[in-house]
Scaffold this motif. Structure first.
Motif, mmCIF file in Angstrom:
data_model
loop_
_atom_site.group_PDB
_atom_site.id
_atom_site.type_symbol
_atom_site.label_atom_id
_atom_site.label_comp_id
_atom_site.label_asym_id
_atom_site.label_seq_id
_atom_site.Cartn_x
_atom_site.Cartn_y
_atom_site.Cartn_z
ATOM 1 N N GLU A 49 19.330 21.333 -18.558
ATOM 2 C CA GLU A 49 20.592 22.070 -18.528
ATOM 3 C C GLU A 49 20.335 23.566 -18.413
ATOM 4 N N SER B 104 22.172 23.175 -12.484
ATOM 5 C CA SER B 104 23.065 22.059 -12.203
ATOM 6 C C SER B 104 22.212 20.806 -12.044
ATOM 7 N N SER B 105 22.865 19.655 -11.857
ATOM 8 C CA SER B 105 22.114 18.406 -11.719
ATOM 9 C C SER B 105 21.306 18.385 -10.421
ATOM 10 N N GLU C 228 13.677 15.447 -17.390
ATOM 11 C CA GLU C 228 14.875 15.144 -16.596
ATOM 12 C C GLU C 228 16.079 15.856 -17.196
ATOM 13 N N ASN C 229 17.077 16.052 -16.340
ATOM 14 C CA ASN C 229 18.357 16.534 -16.832
ATOM 15 C C ASN C 229 18.288 17.887 -17.535
ATOM 16 N N ARG D 297 29.724 22.949 -14.784
ATOM 17 C CA ARG D 297 28.786 22.800 -15.870
ATOM 18 C C ARG D 297 27.866 24.004 -15.960
ATOM 19 N N SER E 204 17.521 19.989 -22.707
ATOM 20 C CA SER E 204 17.832 18.757 -21.985
ATOM 21 C C SER E 204 18.391 17.746 -22.967
ATOM 22 N N ASN E 205 19.509 17.144 -22.639
ATOM 23 C CA ASN E 205 20.173 16.156 -23.503
ATOM 24 C C ASN E 205 20.280 16.623 -24.954
#
Lengths: 154, 102
Positions: free
Chosen positions: A89, A109-110, A86-87, A29, A134-135
Motif C-alpha cells: 500500500e 496502487s494495485s 504482495e499488495n 486508494r 501491506s495488509n
C-alpha cells in the motif's frame, strides 16, 4: 463580453466542474492529503507512530533497502527500496538523525510494483529506515549511512 | 520547457518510470550568507503518477528530498502507455508532463 465568448466560457466552466466532480466521486486508494503533521515531527518513534498509529515495525529480508555505506555528499543520497511483498500500500523512508525523520512517502496502487527510488538530503550519519505497509502490517529494513559532508547546512 | 523529464521503458510487462524534476527543494533551514536571513522553505509536496489516466502512485515529499529531485517507480503496463506526472509545491506552483512508454 459578447455572446459567443460567454457561451464558450460557461461551457468550459461546466467541463471543469464535471471533471472535478468525477474525480471527487471516484474512490481513490492511492490518493491522500500531504501529511503535514508527520513531516513536522522531530522524533523518529513519534514520526513513525504518526504515520501508522504505532511503531511496531517488523524487520524483514523481504524489504531491500539500497543506500550507500558512505555518502560523500549529504545533499544527494540515493535511496532505492525494493520488495517482493504482495499488495504493497505504501513505502515510507525515515532518516533517524534528520531534523524531521520522515523524508518521503509513496502510496502505491494495485498496479504498482514495490519498487521506488529517490535522492534525499542527510544532515549527518544516520540510520535510514524503509517501511513497507501491506495488509495492515508494517515491514521494514534499515541501514546506516555515513555522511562525510552534511547536506542541510547553510 | 517543462520542469519535468520522464523516461519510461517497458520490459516483460513492467514499466520503469524514471523522472527528474527541476526544483530548488529549499528546506527553510538554510540562511542566506550575505544577508543572514532565513531562506524560506520551497519544496515539492506531492507528485502524482498516472498511467493512461489511472493513478498508479502518489508521492509525498518533505523538504529533505534533494534539489532537482529524482523519482523512480515501476508499474504493470505496456508500450505506448501514456505516463503523466504532476507535481505541486508548498507555494502552490505546479507542472505536469505526459510521456509515452517505449
Amino acid at each position: 463580453m459578447n455572446r459567443r465568448n460567454f457561451l464558450k466560457k460557461s461551457l468550459m466552466t461546466a467541463a471543469v466542474v464535471t471533471t472535478f466532480g468525477g474525480l471527487m466521486i471516484k474512490p481513490k486508494r492511492v490518493h491522500a492529503a500531504w501529511p503535514k503533521k508527520s513531516f513536522d515531527i522531530t522524533d523518529l518513534a513519534e514520526s513513525i507512530k504518526s504515520v501508522y498509529g504505532h511503531d511496531d515495525l517488523s524487520e524483514t529480508k523481504k524489504v531491500k533497502l539500497k543506500v550507500p555505506d558512505i555518502a560523500e555528499n549529504g545533499a544527494i543520497v540515493p535511496i532505492n527500496v525494493k520488495t517482493d511483498i504482495e499488495n504493497v500500500e505504501s513505502i515510507m523512508i525515515f532518516v533517524e538523525n534528520n531534523p524531521q525523520p520522515l523524508s518521503s512517502g509513496y502510496n502505491l496502487s494495485s498496479k504498482s510494483k514495490g519498487v521506488i527510488g529517490t535522492r534525499i538530503k542527510m544532515g549527518k550519519t544516520s540510520k535510514v529506515i524503509a517501511a513497507v505497509k501491506s495488509n495492515g502490517k508494517i515491514y521494514s529494513a534499515s541501514k546506516e549511512v555515513k555522511i562525510t559532508i552534511g547536506g542541510c547546512g547553510g | 520547457m517543462s520542469t519535468i523529464k520522464i523516461r519510461a521503458k517497458e520490459s516483460n510487462g513492467s514499466v520503469t518510470v524514471k523522472a527528474l524534476i527541476k526544483h530548488p527543494m529549499e528546506t527553510g533551514q538554510r540562511t542566506d550568507k550575505k544577508t543572514g536571513d532565513k531562506i524560506p522553505a520551497h519544496f515539492i509536496q506531492e507528485v502524482v503518477g498516472k498511467a493512461n489516466n489511472e493513478e498508479v502512485i502518489t508521492v509525498h515529499w518533505g523538504p529533505a528530498v534533494s534539489k532537482n529531485p529524482y523519482l523512480t517507480f515501476v508499474y504493470n503496463g505496456s508500450k505506448g502507455d501514456k505516463v503523466e506526472l504532476t507535481w505541486l509545491d508548498n507555494k502552490g506552483n505546479k507542472d505536469s508532463l505526459i510521456s509515452e512508454v517505449k
